[in-house]
Design an enzyme around this catalytic site. Structure first.
Site, mmCIF file in Angstrom:
data_model
loop_
_atom_site.group_PDB
_atom_site.id
_atom_site.type_symbol
_atom_site.label_atom_id
_atom_site.label_comp_id
_atom_site.label_asym_id
_atom_site.label_seq_id
_atom_site.Cartn_x
_atom_site.Cartn_y
_atom_site.Cartn_z
ATOM 1 N N GLU A 67 0.935 -1.094 0.091
ATOM 2 C CA GLU A 67 -0.059 -0.044 0.012
ATOM 3 C C GLU A 67 0.867 1.302 0.024
ATOM 4 O OE1 GLU A 67 -3.239 -0.101 -0.284
ATOM 5 O OE2 GLU A 67 -3.361 -2.092 0.191
ATOM 6 N N CYS A 88 -2.314 9.235 3.069
ATOM 7 C CA CYS A 88 -2.108 8.885 1.782
ATOM 8 C C CYS A 88 -3.146 9.257 1.006
ATOM 9 C CB CYS A 88 -1.846 7.341 1.725
ATOM 10 S SG CYS A 88 -2.998 6.502 2.595
#
Ligand code: NAD
Length: 947
Positions: free
Chosen positions: A705, A739
């Site tokens: 990720e 993010c």
């Protein structure tokens, strides 16, 4: 022909399916400047209606006319605007002071008294809050120009004030500063009102503002400056479970001090909203859930106000004849004097009742909204919904002509307080910081953790806590003088031992029943939940998140535990397909020792998610925490072990990424690497893990990720208030260090100027400071290195665009890593700041002219993590849903804050391997699927029963 008024309301009630399209069209209309846009929306909302002949005539006409070349767009657009304006005129008294004055004169000449409500947009910044204050004062001044009136002599004129309009940073967490700002803005209004003998009511809004509103009223009542003045008013909402307690408390206080207070009693206007918020967050529902219970409480409160008369001067606000009659009876029994009680109704609502009561000589005050149509739209749509909802007394009385009163039913029992339980997993929800008691508990936890500053923490291998000479020092990014703690650093020997332990224990842990592992994970969830305040304190002190963000981090960690436990039980059931003469069994098996490498920015949530997913599926874990937040990792491991993990199943090996991280990643016994972090590190791990050496017989599964460059598109017709709020939270929440953060704002060129002006104003009003102070929205960046990197990007931004907001921080901050929000307009989509992940509060703005272009720009980066759209155009929403390719797409909400089990999170392209944490497929990353088939036919005979 174009009348939308009562005729249309009646019509809507008979065609509920078109109702929502119609109200959505009304909601968006005022924001459309161009005639072509009005037509475009008309078509988008109504063109594919199943049975067009059922549409109101003016819409049918508009649709037909829009296809005829000889009818100019302008004519159709004006017709639509005219129709909606007519409707608005019914509920809104005027758009400027002149129109309002005329309407007041008319109402007063008919014998109604008035309370003025100024409609407005949500205030985005402190400048707008100041403008609101000024507007309230202006209304008071404009009363001077009104002629004397009979009714105003006994029933003074009145102003209704919304406190949230007077403070752009209204926040229950920032209680003292909010109260100070409110007092500063309210007092000049009160002074002016007192001079003119005008009643000032403070409206009661959502539950989240209730405690502060009551506190402010109590402060003002106790203020010497207003000691001789008794024309202050509060509002009590009968649907609120605490209404009786609140009412008694404040009236007793007034009684003891010989004060008098107007109390407007209403049922409450935010019923749906309060329930949705409570359900979402797993909070107690603050309002009664049955209308009958609310009606009964209304009568009980009316009686209470009677008991407190003359301390309380009651204003019975309702459109329900029974409730109003009840108020009248209370006033009669208490022999209330004229000018000391009244009935209140909304302008334009239930007019026959207003007339009737007025004619019978009862004191009726109308709550009169005025203001521009655009900000007034949400008010208008609320009134339309009320007038046409099945539950509504107005609808039942004036449309259905039925006996509508819900009656005072003493048989009804109280509703349960907790939100309804659902089967299976459900989020534990956030803490409710609108409650003072919860704030106090969190405050105590922060204090207690601060007392633990500077402690030493051990690493953990094979069931043993180990101290080493070499340590990693973790400092508080809000104040680098504070050492949060020191943790032992793992050397290569420790790493080797950790790897061996994990390898050795794998067989046993794999063979431990999935139920037992899931039970362990639920126990861990319970433990994290029990310690949630303490853990949130670690997060805000070691990581610099504000209170709400820290709480959300912990919530997510707890949710992961319960969700993955539930998912494990489901997966373990496996699958079975039986064919004649054949048994097929499909099951999952753990892959093997797993390396977990989390980032610092969700220091508890991501670490918990990755580690527990690996563990619950039967894989021993070697956890290498981020060097910026190792103490939180320690807190997690401690609780995971306490919840009952066998030795060797989980190891904590703090150390630098390049040494410890590398060593684990490359080790042959590691089967899975779960990594969340930057693209550079993630890709290098993938490359290293991809190498198969001579003696190796497995391919490591790498769950990655990584970063994002997330675009949020704000369309020309978007609800600007909501979009503004969404952009601020998505771009500057946790200083942009998520993010999922909005790191590109795509603005339609037609709204760019005004939107940016408000956005800049809103961003510059955000409070910056240490995370421990709940009043601060923005805290520090994670460390000095980050601050220096962001400063370099700020310099680059000055070259690559037009800076409309320069980062600025207060002078009196401690020695932390602070910077302010920066907004850069007219950035080229190819500029570096529009393509690289910055991971800080810098927002590049790109203007676009049509949606296709916006989607192209949004997709044209190497990342595909999150994205969003604010729009009220059904076709645009459809198009973006289909063409904007990101892992998590959000429409008409902020683009951060994915919830476990609701928005499985993760991206693709260079944002990640599409593995979706918190989703139904995530655990499979840690498992091998196996299929076993047995041919059950022996010599032509099969035991299958169904043959
Ligand atoms: P980072 O890549 O610097 O570090 C992540 C982890 O990797 C840390 O534990 C670090 O110690 C370790 N590490 C560093 N070098 C290593 C190496 N050579 N071998 C093995 N491990 C190594 O990232 P960060 O600064 O901690 O986090 C910020 C980044 O994480 C941003 O890019 C952000 O977008 C990303 N992120 C992504 C998600 C997501 O779900 N997609 C969530 C959070 C953060």
């Amino acid at each position: 022909m174009f009348s939308l008024d009562q005729h249309l309301l009646n019509w809507v009630m008979e065609k509920p399916r078109i109702k929502s399209s119609l109200f959505q069209f009304v909601d968006v209309l005022a924001s459309l400047d161009r005639s072509s846009d009005v037509l475009d929306h008309l078509r988008a909302y109504f063109d594919d209606t199943a049975n067009p002949s059922k549409l109101p005539r003016w819409i049918r006409w508009g649709l037909r006319a829009s296809t005829m070349r000889f009818v100019p767009d302008k004519v159709v657009a004006e017709a639509a605007r005219f129709s909606v304006r007519q409707l608005a005129d019914r509920f809104i008294a005027g758009s400027d002071a002149g129109e309002l004055g005329e309407e007041i004169e008319r109402l007063e000449s008919e014998g109604f008294s008035i309370s003025i409500d100024r409609l407005g947009e949500e205030v985005a910044g402190e400048q707008e809050a100041e403008e609101y204050r000024w507007a309230y004062q202006h209304i008071l001044q404009s009363f001077d120009d009104l002629p004397e009136s009979e009714v105003a002599r006994t029933h003074q004129r009145s102003l209704s004030v919304k406190l949230t309009a007077l403070d752009s940073q209204f926040d229950s967490l920032a209680r003292q500063t909010t109260l100070q700002r409110l007092e500063r803005r309210v007092k000049p209004i009160l002074r002016q009102a007192r001079k003119r003998n005008i009643i000032v009511y403070f409206d009661m809004e959502q539950d989240s503002t209730r405690e502060i509103t009551l506190e402010l009223i109590r402060r003002l009542l106790g203020d010497d400056e207003f000691a001789d003045w008794d024309q202050l008013g509060m509002v009590i909402q009968a649907y609120h479970r605490h209404s009786t307690r609140d009412c008694k408390k404040i009236l007793k206080w007034c009684e003891n001090r010989n004060k008098r207070l107007w109390v407007r009693l209403v049922k409450g206007a935010y019923w749906d909203y309060e329930r949705i918020i409570a359900y979402r967050n797993n909070w107690d529902v603050p309002v009664y859930e049955s209308k009958t219970r609310t009606d009964r409480n209304y009568c009980e409160l009316a009686r209470l106000l009677g008991d407190y008369y003359p301390t309380a001067k009651p204003a019975f606000g309702s459109h329900n004849l029974y409730s109003l009659s009840y108020g009248i009876e209370v006033a009669r029994q208490e022999d209330m004097k004229p000018g000391e009680w009244e009935l209140q109704m909304l302008y334009g609502m239930g007019e026959p009742i207003q007339q009737l009561l007025n004619e019978r000589g009862y004191p009726v005050r109308l709550y009169v909204p005025y203001g521009e149509l655009l900000p007034g739209m949400s008010y208008l749509v609320r009134r339309l919904l009320e007038n046409t909802s099945n539950q509504s007394f107005l609808r039942q009385t004036f449309h259905d002509e039925s006996e509508a009163d819900s009656q005072y039913d003493s048989e009804v029992s109280d509703d349960p307080v907790a939100p309804p339980k659902r089967e299976g997993y459900r989020s534990v929800g956030l803490q409710n910081f609108s409650k003072r008691s919860e704030i106090e508990e969190q405050r105590l936890a922060v204090d207690s953790i601060q007392k633990k500053y500077g402690n030493n923490y051990s690493l953990f291998i094979d069931g043993e806590w180990i101290d080493t000479d070499s340590t990693i020092t973790s400092v508080n990014p809000s104040d680098s003088d504070d050492v949060v703690g020191r943790i032992s650093r793992a050397d290569p020997g420790h790493v080797g031992r950790a790897l061996r332990a994990a390898d050795e224990v794998f067989g046993d842990w794999r063979d431990t029943g999935h139920d037992e592992r899931a039970d362990w994970l639920e126990r861990l969830g319970d433990r994290l939940e029990q310690d949630r305040r303490e853990l949130a304190s670690w997060v805000l002190l070691e990581n610099g998140k504000n209170w709400r963000e820290a709480d959300a981090d912990v919530m997510e960690a707890i949710d992961f535990c319960y969700y993955y436990a539930d998912q494990m039980r489901r997966l373990a059931e496996g699958k079975q397909w039986s064919w004649p003469g054949e048994d097929n069994i499909y099951t999952y098996e753990p892959r093997g020792p797993t390396a977990v490498i989390p980032p610092w920015n969700f220091p508890l949530a991501i670490l918990t998610g990755m580690t527990t997913a690996a563990l619950v599926t039967g894989n021993p874990v070697i956890l290498k925490p981020s060097s910026q937040t190792p103490i939180i990792a320690y807190q997690f491991v401690k609780r995971a072990v306490d919840a009952g993990l066998p030795e060797g199943v989980l190891q904590l090996v703090p150390g630098s990424g390049s040494q410890v991280g590398n060593e684990i990643v490359e080790h042959p016994s590691i089967n899975v690497i779960a990594f969340t972090g930057s693209r550079e590190v993630g890709l290098s791990i993938r490359e290293k893990a991809g190498k198969i050496r001579e003696n190796e017989d497995i391919m490591k599964n790498v769950v990655l990720e990584m970063g994002g460059k997330n675009a949020l598109v704000v369309d020309a017709d978007a609800n600007k208030d909501k979009a503004l709020d969404g952009v601020i939270r998505s771009a500057f929440g946790y200083q942009g260090q998520k993010c999922s953060a909005c790191s590109r704002l795509l603005l339609h060129e037609s709204i760019a100027e005004t939107f940016l002006e408000r956005l800049t104003e809103a961003a510059s009003s955000l409070r910056i400071g240490p995370a421990a102070d709940p009043a601060n929205f923005m805290g520090p960046l994670i460390d000095r290195e980050s601050l220096m990197r962001i400063q370099e990007y700020q310099d680059l931004a000055r070259e690559e665009g037009e800076v409309v907001l320069e980062p600025d921080v207060p002078d009196d901050l401690p020695d932390g890593y602070y910077t302010g929000p920066m907004i850069v307009d007219r950035v080229d989509p190819d500029a570096r700041i529009a393509r690289e992940e910055i991971f800080g509060p810098i927002l590049p703005v790109i203007r676009y002219s049509d949606l296709e272009e916006a989607i192209d720009i949004a997709n044209d980066v190497k990342y595909a993590l999150t994205g969003g759209l604010y729009s009220r155009h059904p076709d645009h929403i459809r198009q973006v849903k289909s063409d904007f390719k990101v892992g998590n797409l959000y429409v008409n909400r902020k683009i951060t804050g994915a919830m476990v089990g609701r928005q499985p999170f993760g991206g693709f392209k260079l944002s990640g391997t599409g593995t979706k944490a918190g989703g139904p497929d995530y655990l499979k990353n840690f498992l091998w699927p196996r299929s076993v088939t047995e041919n059950t036919v022996r010599r032509g005979f099969s035991p299958d029963e169904h043959l």
